[in-house]
Enzyme design. Structure first.
Site, PDB file in Angstrom:
ATOM      1  N   HIS B 134      -2.508   9.229   5.780  1.00 29.14           N
ATOM      2  CA  HIS B 134      -2.946  10.031   4.635  1.00 29.14           C
ATOM      3  C   HIS B 134      -4.133  10.875   5.099  1.00 29.14           C
ATOM      4  O   HIS B 134      -4.883  10.454   5.970  1.00 29.14           O
ATOM      5  CB  HIS B 134      -3.367   9.061   3.531  1.00 29.14           C
ATOM      6  CG  HIS B 134      -3.746   9.699   2.220  1.00 29.14           C
ATOM      7  ND1 HIS B 134      -4.990  10.256   1.990  1.00 29.14           N
ATOM      8  CD2 HIS B 134      -3.057   9.837   1.057  1.00 29.14           C
ATOM      9  CE1 HIS B 134      -5.038  10.718   0.742  1.00 29.14           C
ATOM     10  NE2 HIS B 134      -3.882  10.475   0.148  1.00 29.14           N
ATOM     11  N   ASP B 210      -6.843   1.457   6.798  1.00 27.71           N
ATOM     12  CA  ASP B 210      -6.766   2.137   5.510  1.00 27.71           C
ATOM     13  C   ASP B 210      -5.880   1.287   4.599  1.00 27.71           C
ATOM     14  O   ASP B 210      -4.659   1.305   4.703  1.00 27.71           O
ATOM     15  CB  ASP B 210      -6.177   3.537   5.691  1.00 27.71           C
ATOM     16  CG  ASP B 210      -5.980   4.250   4.348  1.00 27.71           C
ATOM     17  OD1 ASP B 210      -6.235   3.631   3.294  1.00 27.71           O
ATOM     18  OD2 ASP B 210      -5.570   5.421   4.364  1.00 27.71           O
ATOM     19  N   GLN B 213      -3.108   1.647   0.132  1.00 29.16           N
ATOM     20  CA  GLN B 213      -1.784   1.328  -0.415  1.00 29.16           C
ATOM     21  C   GLN B 213      -1.460  -0.167  -0.373  1.00 29.16           C
ATOM     22  O   GLN B 213      -0.850  -0.687  -1.307  1.00 29.16           O
ATOM     23  CB  GLN B 213      -0.692   2.109   0.338  1.00 29.16           C
ATOM     24  CG  GLN B 213      -0.681   3.599   0.040  1.00 29.16           C
ATOM     25  CD  GLN B 213      -0.368   3.942  -1.412  1.00 29.16           C
ATOM     26  OE1 GLN B 213       0.312   3.187  -2.107  1.00 29.16           O
ATOM     27  NE2 GLN B 213      -0.864   5.067  -1.874  1.00 29.16           N
ATOM     28  N   LYS B 236      -5.994   2.352  -7.662  1.00 31.38           N
ATOM     29  CA  LYS B 236      -4.605   2.052  -7.297  1.00 31.38           C
ATOM     30  C   LYS B 236      -4.282   0.582  -7.498  1.00 31.38           C
ATOM     31  O   LYS B 236      -3.171   0.135  -7.202  1.00 31.38           O
ATOM     32  CB  LYS B 236      -4.361   2.435  -5.828  1.00 31.38           C
ATOM     33  CG  LYS B 236      -4.375   3.933  -5.569  1.00 31.38           C
ATOM     34  CD  LYS B 236      -3.902   4.247  -4.161  1.00 31.38           C
ATOM     35  CE  LYS B 236      -4.490   5.521  -3.618  1.00 31.38           C
ATOM     36  NZ  LYS B 236      -3.746   6.732  -3.986  1.00 31.38           N
ATOM     37  N   CYS B 378      -0.551  14.403   0.467  1.00 29.37           N
ATOM     38  CA  CYS B 378      -1.730  14.373   1.346  1.00 29.37           C
ATOM     39  C   CYS B 378      -1.379  13.811   2.716  1.00 29.37           C
ATOM     40  O   CYS B 378      -2.108  12.984   3.277  1.00 29.37           O
ATOM     41  CB  CYS B 378      -2.868  13.563   0.721  1.00 29.37           C
ATOM     42  SG  CYS B 378      -3.469  14.286  -0.797  1.00 29.37           S
TER      43      CYS B 378
END
Ligand SMILES: Cc1ncc(COP(=O)(O)O)c(C=O)c1O
Ligand SMILES: Cc1ncc(COP(=O)(O)O)c(C=O)c1O
Ligand code: FES
Ligand code: FES
Lengths: 169, 420, 420, 169
Positions: B134, B210, B213, B236, B378
């Site tokens: 991303h 990261d 998600q 999220k 993105c």
């Protein structure tokens, strides 16, 4: 407007121009003028070729790829301005942008000063794009080719551009 | 998460019941029932999270940091408690010192790039990313490329949408930092992070995960991952907007200078220089997202209560069901851009239907109140790799069930007929 | 604000009525009525602000930026509408382009220091601050001193707690940037900002206004101030935590590179480089504080409804009343660190009672449920100038009245007797 | 504890030690040991002088300024450890820190595992500081002088410090 926004957006005329785009193709540069418009939000692109002679747009061609709205709008545009004078074309651009800005102006001011004097009949098939204003994110799609056209006219007239070259926010 | 974790728990989610906790999903958007399939962009939040924030604002709000009066003490306690809860949620060994609250995952990664990167990297130093990142885990490193002249190397993606690790050791050789997503927001791909971390560490690099998600959808433990930094976002994972999280190893955090400067992050200020505060305060300049931290606490408690392994399993089942249905319904007209298994992937499905433009697809689906996202998500470099400028993406969470998947397929059929 | 503005409006606030909008103030903290005198640290918020956010979370939330479905369009519309409302509130000529949402005022000032400062300043360049600044408007510049070798000059404070502008022209001579608060969070002092801005502009410097304290309490117009940047925070003006505001002149914003990198702030990303987006998007990487923007909109509407001039006038009257009472009650035992007039000051009163330590004062006051702040108030250089390490500070807002002031004085009397 | 937290905090003994601090002053260095403790949160400071002979703290002096809690705690401390052996002093420090940590441990774990074995009687006047634990922000005040003392002992013993030198978060 009809109750279904979707049918208003994807009118038969639009789908027809999307499936069977008019004036598709390129021209030699010069004598023609080549202008690109890029929509950074989605990565789509429209390329407009303009062939001007004695103040008249003798031919217009469209290349590029994108969604049904941007592609059909380009096709409708090409049909609307081909054979028109520069003057007439500027008027059509101006009318079309007015049509598209109804919603945007509402959005920003909360006021409904959108009783703009657009001669809808004169717009012909272009009026089919009116449904787009109900879908703010798609207005950028509809306007894409028109920005290229406006820029092309400026280049032809040799004047400095009076329109931003990219899609307005 | 580890494989055994996933294998050991298979409690079915009671989605019917869960939907009741989400007003939008139980009562609808302007009264119309919607299939919300855009949780990868941002989740909805249960009433308990909203109530926790309202309750905080109504009766417990004051600025944090050293207020002497009881109300301020209460706010302080709630805020520091959020830190502990959040740290424990990702298995932080020292939650009180290792959790930094930021405004979103993006700021968390930028904090690493500025505080660690700007001071530890110089011309020619190597940072490794992957082709499926991303922008949040790309742009900060590309900016360092420009500002510091670092070299950026890329772990490529294979045609089966998994990372190509054949040349892993070569790629990470000599690197100072390796940044990798725990799960792709476009493909659903879950890279073998531990393997990458091991190679990176062997090469002497630190490792950034990261987790934007994966953290909302699976049991994530920083010790098992063996990462040095982990970034994720509240919005999220059923939490509020306006809050992100950076976890970092205490020694590492302790060794780097501040990023944003202001009140609360210093011990002393003279015009000639500052003395930065201890961690994590050093990285939290200004008034922090207090109410947001309270909301995040409630979100984590809600998730913990349902069980992260159950959520992961639920997503996997729903994804398998949906991919099957898509293939059965549309055959060769559908392309799914993501791994074919459910082992290495989460509940994100990027798809193309015939040559219908993703924005047209999403628009037609919205008419049936099916909410999916269209765009580059993105992830421009990944789009280039996929040979497209955009995909249509449906993503699942604990409040989705097969009825949502069925609505997706029905709406796609409608789109196919309009643009057929 | 201008003097005429203040003079023309004198509508008394109906505080009794206003308190009803704030559950903590009408229903109490754990059932006990409190005198909340710490709004300079963070304000309380009215029910309408909390309801706006809850309503948003319940029925209108999706991630912003380009979502095609109606729910996302709605979120987009609310978010951009917040930008317009906020811009108009401070008289921004081009609100849609000139307002950047940050996480707090501190980040807003750091954005200037990083995006403008890091790229426009080099060794020996001069930045001017004042002696009464909050760390938020000091540390970013001191960090630039360290990183870029810039020279920091300081406009000193006089013994009457106003700025000493005798050598203003000399101080700003050759400066590139002048950063000044619109109101001191310790003294209440409101510097003659326009005068400073004029001198700065004449010298060719740009001007940064720290509006964290004044924007919540007075009519502030960036055109009248003639500043180039203005920073403030939501949580001090009845809005949520987790949101701050940077206003900047469009040309100026347009001329500087991004600060935080990630999704949403670029036009294109390749591994070799990025193409930043237009303003203000360029400065808003990652998921922005959407619900917080909705809450801020409601807060601004509430404030506008009451009238900023009325609020300023109310604060001034209450401050005059309190200072009078303090002097009458404690005579020479009380020291008030702030201007003696109400013309150049807002509703912040720093005080010392005998030699009682500020923390002891605040502690004793809390027993009477009078909430004040004790400490350095993130203004260490000012504390040094005042010859102390801390002050006790009471601050007012639209929900305070003379009954709160009376409780303050009563509780101070109690403290005097305990430590007498 | 009494219902009024405040009376529990500002007990008469504490106010007495605040108004009339014991062992106030400095000593020559060397032979004495000088240790500073700084509370960055408020800017207050306590300076402790220790004079050790044959394993006994023959004299203790206190300088610095701060709130009633930090100053009285320093005064109470000086009275409690003066004349004690290093060993005894370490025990007193340990007991005092236990007393102060009751609340902190509750705060972090939510568990009430605070049934620590502190001999409250043996603590004498120091027990008056017990009320501080109900005021988390003030615990740092109470502990300030003790951190200096602990550091001083370490320096006397020549051992590496086993306590952080600054106030813990
Ligand atoms: C004058 C001044 N500037 C800046 C700030 C920083 O505001 P925030 O903590 O919301 O970033 C404050 C808040 O205390 C302040 O009083
Ligand atoms: C993989 C990944 N990383 C980072 C982010 C950035 O998160 P945020 O926008 O909350 O900063 C996202 C969100 O879209 C994401 O999907
Ligand atoms: S979505 Fe790209 S032009 Fe319409
Ligand atoms: S307030 Fe400084 S030591 Fe107590």
């Amino acid at each position: 407007m009809s109750s279904s926004g979707l049918e208003d957006l994807y009118r038969e005329i639009i789908l027809d121009h999307y499936r069977n785009p008019r004036n598709r193709g390129s021209m030699e540069v010069p004598p023609s003028q080549r202008v690109e418009a890029y929509n950074p939000l989605c990565g789509d692109e429209v390329i407009v070729y303009l062939l001007e002679k004695n103040g008249v747009l003798e031919d217009v061609r469209i290349e590029g790829q994108g969604c049904s709205i941007s592609q059909s709008s380009a096709s409708l545009m090409s049909a609307a301005v081909k054979g028109k004078t520069i003057e007439e074309t500027r008027q059509i651009i101006s009318d079309f942008k007015k049509l598209m800005s109804i919603h945007e102006s509402k959005l920003e001011d909360g006021t409904d000063d959108a009783q703009m004097d657009i001669d809808m009949d004169a717009m012909g098939e272009l009026a089919a794009l009116q449904g787009v204003v109900r879908f703010p994110v798609r207005i950028k799609c509809a306007i894409l080719a028109w920005n290229a056209l406006a820029q092309g006219l400026d280049e032809i007239s040799g004047s400095s551009p009076d329109e931003p070259r990219q899609v307005e926010k | 998460m580890t494989d055994t974790d996933i294998a050991t728990t298979k409690t079915q989610l009671d989605v019917e019941h869960i939907k009741q906790d989400f007003p939008l999903l139980s009562k609808g958007f302007h009264g119309e029932s919607i299939a919300y399939l855009d949780s990868a962009a941002s989740s909805q939040r249960p009433t308990c999270v909203i109530d926790a924030m309202s309750g905080y604002y109504n009766y417990s709000h004051a600025n944090v940091h050293r207020g002497v009066y009881k109300l301020a003490e209460e706010a302080d306690r709630l805020y520091e408690n959020a830190r502990i809860t959040t740290g424990k949620f990702v298995g932080a060994p020292d939650p009180a010192r290792e959790i930094v609250f930021t405004k979103n995952a993006t700021e968390a990664i930028n904090l690493i790039a500025y505080s660690w990167g700007m001071h530890r990297l110089s011309e020619g130093d190597v940072v490794v990313v992957t082709e499926i990142e991303h922008h949040a885990n790309l742009v900060p490193w590309i900016m360092l490329h420009k500002e510091r002249g670092i070299e950026l190397r890329v772990i490529p993606m294979r045609d089966d949408y998994l990372l190509d690790l054949d040349n892993l050791e070569e790629i990470v050789d000599g690197a100072k930092l390796v940044a990798c997503t725990l799960m792709s927001n476009v493909l659903g791909t879950i890279p073998p992070f531990k393997k990458i971390a091991d190679a990176a560490h062997s090469a002497g690099a630190i490792v950034v995960a990261d987790g934007a998600q994966l953290v909302p959808h699976a049991h994530v433990d920083v010790k098992e991952l063996d990462c040095d930094f982990l970034a994720f976002s509240g919005h999220k994972m059923l939490g509020p907007t306006g809050i992100g999280v950076l976890w970092g190893k205490a020694e590492l955090l302790d060794s780097i200078p501040p990023f944003i400067g202001g009140g609360g992050m210093i011990l002393d200020v003279k015009f000639e220089g500052i003395v930065p505060a201890e961690i994590p305060t050093r990285f939290e300049a200004g008034t922090p997202p207090i109410a947001e931290a309270v909301g995040l606490t409630a979100a984590i408690e809600y998730l913990d209560n349902i069980g992260m392994n159950n959520i992961f399993h639920h997503d996997a089942e729903l994804t398998a069901y949906t991919i099957d249905s898509l293939k059965n319904t549309f055959g060769r007209d559908i392309t799914i851009m993501g791994p074919d298994t459910t082992e290495n992937r989460g509940g994100v499905i990027s798809l193309a239907l015939k040559d219908i433009h993703p924005h047209d697809l999403a628009q037609v689906l919205d008419e049936s109140n099916v909410c999916i996202r269209a765009g580059h998500h993105c992830a421009k470099p990944l789009m280039r790799r996929l040979g497209t400028s955009a995909t249509a993406r449906a993503s699942f969470y604990l409040y989705n069930d097969t009825s949502d998947a069925d609505r997706l397929i029905e709406a796609l059929s409608k789109a196919a007929s309009i643009f057929g």
